[in-house]
Structures are given as C-alpha cells and as structure tokens.
Design a protein around this motif. Structure first.
Motif, PDB file in Angstrom:
ATOM      1  N   ALA A 198      11.155 -17.477  -4.532  1.00 40.68           N
ATOM      2  CA  ALA A 198       9.778 -17.782  -4.899  1.00 40.68           C
ATOM      3  C   ALA A 198       8.751 -17.051  -4.051  1.00 40.68           C
ATOM      4  O   ALA A 198       7.642 -16.751  -4.525  1.00 40.68           O
ATOM      5  CB  ALA A 198       9.539 -19.291  -4.810  1.00 40.68           C
ATOM      6  N   THR A 199       9.072 -16.732  -2.793  1.00 39.00           N
ATOM      7  CA  THR A 199       8.098 -16.080  -1.909  1.00 39.00           C
ATOM      8  C   THR A 199       8.518 -14.686  -1.476  1.00 39.00           C
ATOM      9  O   THR A 199       7.823 -14.050  -0.682  1.00 39.00           O
ATOM     10  CB  THR A 199       7.847 -16.945  -0.663  1.00 39.00           C
ATOM     11  OG1 THR A 199       9.080 -17.147   0.039  1.00 39.00           O
ATOM     12  CG2 THR A 199       7.257 -18.291  -1.057  1.00 39.00           C
ATOM     13  N   ASP A 200       9.644 -14.202  -1.975  1.00 36.92           N
ATOM     14  CA  ASP A 200      10.114 -12.849  -1.645  1.00 36.92           C
ATOM     15  C   ASP A 200      10.788 -12.276  -2.884  1.00 36.92           C
ATOM     16  O   ASP A 200      11.984 -12.455  -3.097  1.00 36.92           O
ATOM     17  CB  ASP A 200      11.095 -12.895  -0.464  1.00 36.92           C
ATOM     18  CG  ASP A 200      11.649 -11.521  -0.108  1.00 36.92           C
ATOM     19  OD1 ASP A 200      11.186 -10.512  -0.700  1.00 36.92           O
ATOM     20  OD2 ASP A 200      12.559 -11.450   0.743  1.00 36.92           O
ATOM     21  N   LEU A 201      10.018 -11.578  -3.696  1.00 36.42           N
ATOM     22  CA  LEU A 201      10.532 -11.105  -4.977  1.00 36.42           C
ATOM     23  C   LEU A 201      11.575  -9.997  -4.824  1.00 36.42           C
ATOM     24  O   LEU A 201      12.216  -9.609  -5.806  1.00 36.42           O
ATOM     25  CB  LEU A 201       9.380 -10.615  -5.859  1.00 36.42           C
ATOM     26  CG  LEU A 201       8.312 -11.661  -6.201  1.00 36.42           C
ATOM     27  CD1 LEU A 201       7.344 -11.101  -7.241  1.00 36.42           C
ATOM     28  CD2 LEU A 201       8.923 -12.959  -6.683  1.00 36.42           C
ATOM     29  N   SER A 202      11.764  -9.499  -3.599  1.00 35.45           N
ATOM     30  CA  SER A 202      12.833  -8.518  -3.396  1.00 35.45           C
ATOM     31  C   SER A 202      14.214  -9.179  -3.449  1.00 35.45           C
ATOM     32  O   SER A 202      15.220  -8.491  -3.644  1.00 35.45           O
ATOM     33  CB  SER A 202      12.657  -7.795  -2.059  1.00 35.45           C
ATOM     34  OG  SER A 202      12.929  -8.664  -0.970  1.00 35.45           O
ATOM     35  N   GLU A 203      14.255 -10.489  -3.263  1.00 39.25           N
ATOM     36  CA  GLU A 203      15.519 -11.206  -3.430  1.00 39.25           C
ATOM     37  C   GLU A 203      15.582 -11.737  -4.849  1.00 39.25           C
ATOM     38  O   GLU A 203      14.809 -12.618  -5.240  1.00 39.25           O
ATOM     39  CB  GLU A 203      15.659 -12.356  -2.433  1.00 39.25           C
ATOM     40  CG  GLU A 203      17.015 -13.058  -2.576  1.00 39.25           C
ATOM     41  CD  GLU A 203      17.281 -14.128  -1.535  1.00 39.25           C
ATOM     42  OE1 GLU A 203      18.413 -14.668  -1.520  1.00 39.25           O
ATOM     43  OE2 GLU A 203      16.375 -14.424  -0.739  1.00 39.25           O
ATOM     44  N   ARG A 204      16.494 -11.192  -5.620  1.00 37.92           N
ATOM     45  CA  ARG A 204      16.576 -11.578  -7.018  1.00 37.92           C
ATOM     46  C   ARG A 204      18.031 -11.631  -7.483  1.00 37.92           C
ATOM     47  O   ARG A 204      18.929 -11.125  -6.811  1.00 37.92           O
ATOM     48  CB  ARG A 204      15.744 -10.654  -7.901  1.00 37.92           C
ATOM     49  CG  ARG A 204      15.915  -9.175  -7.677  1.00 37.92           C
ATOM     50  CD  ARG A 204      14.798  -8.429  -8.421  1.00 37.92           C
ATOM     51  NE  ARG A 204      14.889  -6.983  -8.313  1.00 37.92           N
ATOM     52  CZ  ARG A 204      14.225  -6.258  -7.411  1.00 37.92           C
ATOM     53  NH1 ARG A 204      13.436  -6.855  -6.530  1.00 37.92           N
ATOM     54  NH2 ARG A 204      14.349  -4.936  -7.381  1.00 37.92           N
ATOM     55  N   PHE A 205      18.222 -12.212  -8.624  1.00 37.08           N
ATOM     56  CA  PHE A 205      19.549 -12.445  -9.190  1.00 37.08           C
ATOM     57  C   PHE A 205      20.337 -11.143  -9.332  1.00 37.08           C
ATOM     58  O   PHE A 205      19.827 -10.131  -9.804  1.00 37.08           O
ATOM     59  CB  PHE A 205      19.389 -13.127 -10.543  1.00 37.08           C
ATOM     60  CG  PHE A 205      20.657 -13.294 -11.326  1.00 37.08           C
ATOM     61  CD1 PHE A 205      21.771 -13.901 -10.772  1.00 37.08           C
ATOM     62  CD2 PHE A 205      20.726 -12.865 -12.642  1.00 37.08           C
ATOM     63  CE1 PHE A 205      22.940 -14.058 -11.503  1.00 37.08           C
ATOM     64  CE2 PHE A 205      21.883 -13.016 -13.389  1.00 37.08           C
ATOM     65  CZ  PHE A 205      22.988 -13.612 -12.817  1.00 37.08           C
TER      66      PHE A 205
END
Length: 282
Positions: free
Chosen positions: A83-90
């Motif tokens: 939610a606060t770091d869009l670089s971490e994604r599925f």
C-alpha cells in the motif's frame, strides 16, 4: 529441415521429472487462526467493479478481502501492491513456481524481488471443488499475463481500450493521482480470478474455457501486509469465447473488506521482507 532422432531419444524422454522448488520448508499459514478471526470479522468497506472496468481498493494487514461474482459468471484480473511502496508488487511467476499454475485455499500470493514474501493468503474458495478437469483446466490461474491492447492490436490491427491492462492502468492512475504514463509500467502480471484455463497437450498453447463460477461464487484472502489492490472485470466476461470484446456478456465484480475483532490475531505478525543479504557475491 527435419533432423534425425538421436539413437537415445526415448531414453532422454523417459527421464523422470523433479519438482523445481520443493515447498516443504515454506512457513505454513495458520489457517485455523485465520478462520477463527474471520468468524468474528465485520465488513468495513465494499467496492463495486463495473463490467469492462477496474477499481482500486485498500486492505490493511490482518484484514480479509473477498472477490465475488456479483450477478453472474465473470473473470477478474487482480494486481496487488504494497500500500505504501508500489515497487513491491505481486509476482505471478514465483507464485506459479511455488504453488502451481492455479491457486486455491492455503496458497499464497508472493511479492517480487527483493521482498519475496507473502502478500495475501487464500482462505476461502467456493470453486475449490472444481479441481482439474478432463481438459487439464483448473480455476484461478497465475499463467496468463492479462489481456492487453498491444497484443490485441498485434493480432487484429484494432485498438481496444477496455482490455484488463488498460482498465488496471486507469484505475491505478485514478487511485494514486499518477498520470497514466506513470501508472502503466507498474501494472503487472495478474491472478486471473475465476478464470478456467490450461495448456493444450499437443502444442502447449494457453487456452481458456467458460468459468464454472456463478453468481455468489467468491474467493477470499487474508492480507499479510498492507495492500493496494486493483481489480478488472475482464471484457471477456466468462472467457468462454474471447477476452477482449464488447460482444461478450459481462457482469460486475464485488470486493468486500472485513476487519477481525481486536485481539483475534494474537501472536500473528506481518511477514518480514526476504532475508537474503542482497550482496550477490560482490
């Protein structure tokens, strides 16, 4: 030119396969704890995803979210971000390597490098009964990349703006305030919720068939970390014929968020990012 078979062709083909990533050492989700927490949870938010569109939603770590076929058979394409770091994604590829081509209750959705941790755990799946059919199909795949306007144009020469890739781009841009050109590179390979797919036995091609989902069918997840989700109601509807079309019958999807009672998750903590030291041998 067709080359002759090597004399040991049959021997080479007969070599037994080995599972690439044995998962016996993976930490197991405490499904009993999650079930007890869910039993006392209350609904805190709901989002309607219109047919051929996408919408964003947010889920705090320790909450549950449910995706439901609201009115009829409908496939959805799901992206998840921290939610606060869009670089971490599925990371659909690693999820596929760990759990298989299709996921269901007890399987987890993993984030990409360098984080590589569970983002969400599937806790309920009303289509778990389907298993794998005579065509080799199963439901909820992490195979397909999402329907997109680039492949559509490549194959048809036509522009179509309601492919799931475009839907996800618009919804992510609207949620974050980004320009579409900024949001688009963040859109990633999806969990194809409710989609029924497999590979042909002769050519190994990816194929789909009409989802077995009906109105009321749902899949539910436990959020292991704070999540921003973006869900597209695929323009292919049940994906029984085509998946980038205004001709298919499409239905909305419903996303609901549920918060457990205080203390219901005693002892549970969000998973930490992967422990690799990231030196890469240097």
């Amino acid at each position: 030119m067709t080359l002759p078979l090597p004399p040991d062709a049959d021997t080479r083909r007969a070599v037994a396969p080995v599972i690439c990533y044995p998962v016996d050492s993976l930490p197991r989700p405490d499904l009993a704890l999650y079930a007890a927490a869910r039993a006392q949870a209350t609904r805190t938010a709901a989002t309607r995803v219109p047919a051929r569109e996408a919408r964003a939603f947010r889920v705090a770590a320790g909450q549950f979210f449910r995706i439901t076929c609201a009115e009829g058979p409908q496939v959805g394409d799901l992206n998840l971000f921290h939610a606060t770091d869009l670089s971490e994604r599925f990371f659909s590829g690693k999820t596929r390597a760990l759990h298989g081509t299709h996921v269901s209750t007890g399987d987890r959705l993993w984030s990409g490098f360098p984080h590589l941790r569970p983002m969400a755990t599937i806790t309920t799946d009303t289509l778990a009964w389907y298993g794998r059919d005579g065509f080799g199909c199963a439901v909820h795949d992490v195979i397909g990349t999402r329907c997109d306007p680039y492949t559509h144009h490549l194959l048809s020469g036509q522009d179509y703006h309601h492919c799931c890739h475009s839907n996800l781009t618009r919804a992510l841009a609207a949620e974050t305030g980004m320009a579409p050109a900024q949001a688009e590179p963040l859109v990633h390979d999806v969990l194809n919720v409710f989609m029924c797919t497999g590979f042909t036995a002769d050519t190994g091609q990816y194929f789909m068939k009409a989802t077995p989902a009906r109105a009321g069918d749902h899949i539910e997840f436990f959020a292991e970390i704070d999540l921003l989700g973006v869900l597209s109601a695929c323009p292919g509807g049940d994906c029984g014929a085509e998946h980038s079309s205004d001709r298919a019958i499409c239905h909305p999807l419903q996303v609901e968020v549920f918060a457990p009672a205080p203390g219901a998750l005693a002892g549970w903590h969000p998973p930490s990012p992967n422990g690799y030291d990231r030196t890469h041998g240097l």
